[in-house]
Write an enzyme that holds these catalytic residues in place. Sequence first.
Site, PDB file in Angstrom:
ATOM      1  N   HIS A 156       0.850  -1.197   0.000  1.00  0.00           N
ATOM      2  CA  HIS A 156       0.000   0.000   0.000  1.00  0.00           C
ATOM      3  C   HIS A 156       0.883   1.244   0.000  1.00  0.00           C
ATOM      4  CE1 HIS A 156       1.008   0.469   4.235  1.00  0.00           C
ATOM      5  NE2 HIS A 156       0.665  -0.796   4.422  1.00  0.00           N
TER       6      HIS A 156
HETATM    7  P1  TYD Z   1      -1.422  -2.825   7.529  1.00  0.00           P
HETATM    8  O1  TYD Z   1      -1.010  -1.414   7.739  1.00  0.00           O
HETATM    9  O2  TYD Z   1      -2.098  -3.167   6.230  1.00  0.00           O
HETATM   10  O3  TYD Z   1      -0.191  -3.797   7.734  1.00  0.00           O
HETATM   11  P2  TYD Z   1       1.198  -3.882   6.924  1.00  0.00           P
HETATM   12  O4  TYD Z   1       1.265  -2.704   6.015  1.00  0.00           O
HETATM   13  O5  TYD Z   1       2.240  -3.826   7.964  1.00  0.00           O
HETATM   14  O6  TYD Z   1       1.221  -5.168   6.197  1.00  0.00           O
HETATM   15  O7  TYD Z   1      -2.366  -3.231   8.742  1.00  0.00           O
HETATM   16  C1  TYD Z   1      -2.847  -4.548   8.902  1.00  0.00           C
HETATM   17  C2  TYD Z   1      -4.083  -4.502   9.799  1.00  0.00           C
HETATM   18  O8  TYD Z   1      -3.722  -4.018  11.096  1.00  0.00           O
HETATM   19  C3  TYD Z   1      -5.181  -3.603   9.264  1.00  0.00           C
HETATM   20  O9  TYD Z   1      -6.417  -4.260   9.460  1.00  0.00           O
HETATM   21  C4  TYD Z   1      -5.136  -2.389  10.144  1.00  0.00           C
HETATM   22  C5  TYD Z   1      -4.512  -2.872  11.427  1.00  0.00           C
HETATM   23  N1  TYD Z   1      -3.651  -1.849  12.043  1.00  0.00           N
HETATM   24  C6  TYD Z   1      -4.093  -1.170  13.154  1.00  0.00           C
HETATM   25  O10 TYD Z   1      -5.219  -1.376  13.662  1.00  0.00           O
HETATM   26  N2  TYD Z   1      -3.280  -0.226  13.734  1.00  0.00           N
HETATM   27  C7  TYD Z   1      -2.051   0.041  13.234  1.00  0.00           C
HETATM   28  O11 TYD Z   1      -1.317   0.905  13.784  1.00  0.00           O
HETATM   29  C8  TYD Z   1      -1.606  -0.662  12.054  1.00  0.00           C
HETATM   30  C9  TYD Z   1      -0.270  -0.403  11.446  1.00  0.00           C
HETATM   31  C10 TYD Z   1      -2.442  -1.604  11.508  1.00  0.00           C
END
Ligand code: TYD
Length: 144
Positions: A58
């Site tokens: 993303h």
């Molecule tokens: P995401 O940011 O997509 O993870 P990454 O980029 O590290 O692979 O987040 C994964 C899930 O975790 C998404 O459902 C949102 C949740 N999340 C939170 O609730 N708080 C946070 O601070 C982060 C980073 C993610």
Amino acid sequence: MLTEKCALIGECKIINFPKVIDYRGNLSFIEENRQLPFKIKRVYYLYDVPAGATRGGHAHKALHQMVIALSGSFEIVVDDGYEKNSFFVNRPHYGVYIPPKIWRELTNFSSNSVALSLVSELYDESDYIRDYDEFKRLAINGWD
Ligand code: TYD
């Protein structure tokens, strides 16, 4: 457009943190607006990442990020919509700074790796672009 493109991918860079070497164990530190070009609002970390998994996938509209391999190693692939770059990180005394409007993927995690992120915003799903085609459209047509 060319100037903006070069500036964006070029802003993704390794930042070295101070390292206090000590026979009892080394120490590094990170201070907002000193070692980092932003103020830290949130800290999160990835751990227990299974072999072969990819995280990220993303871009963010406004969020600035610093990613550090606190333990183990992994690869950070950054993409401004025109150009990609890849950073291999395997030590806790440096990290990769990722400005807004950059697509990122974290891959090739070693076992027991811990990916620490220091970020400039509280969690806000509306700041994410999770669709790569939409990201490309924004990168080409402008984010405003
Ligand atoms: P995401 O940011 O997509 O993870 P990454 O980029 O590290 O692979 O987040 C994964 C899930 O975790 C998404 O459902 C949102 C949740 N999340 C939170 O609730 N708080 C946070 O601070 C982060 C980073 C993610």
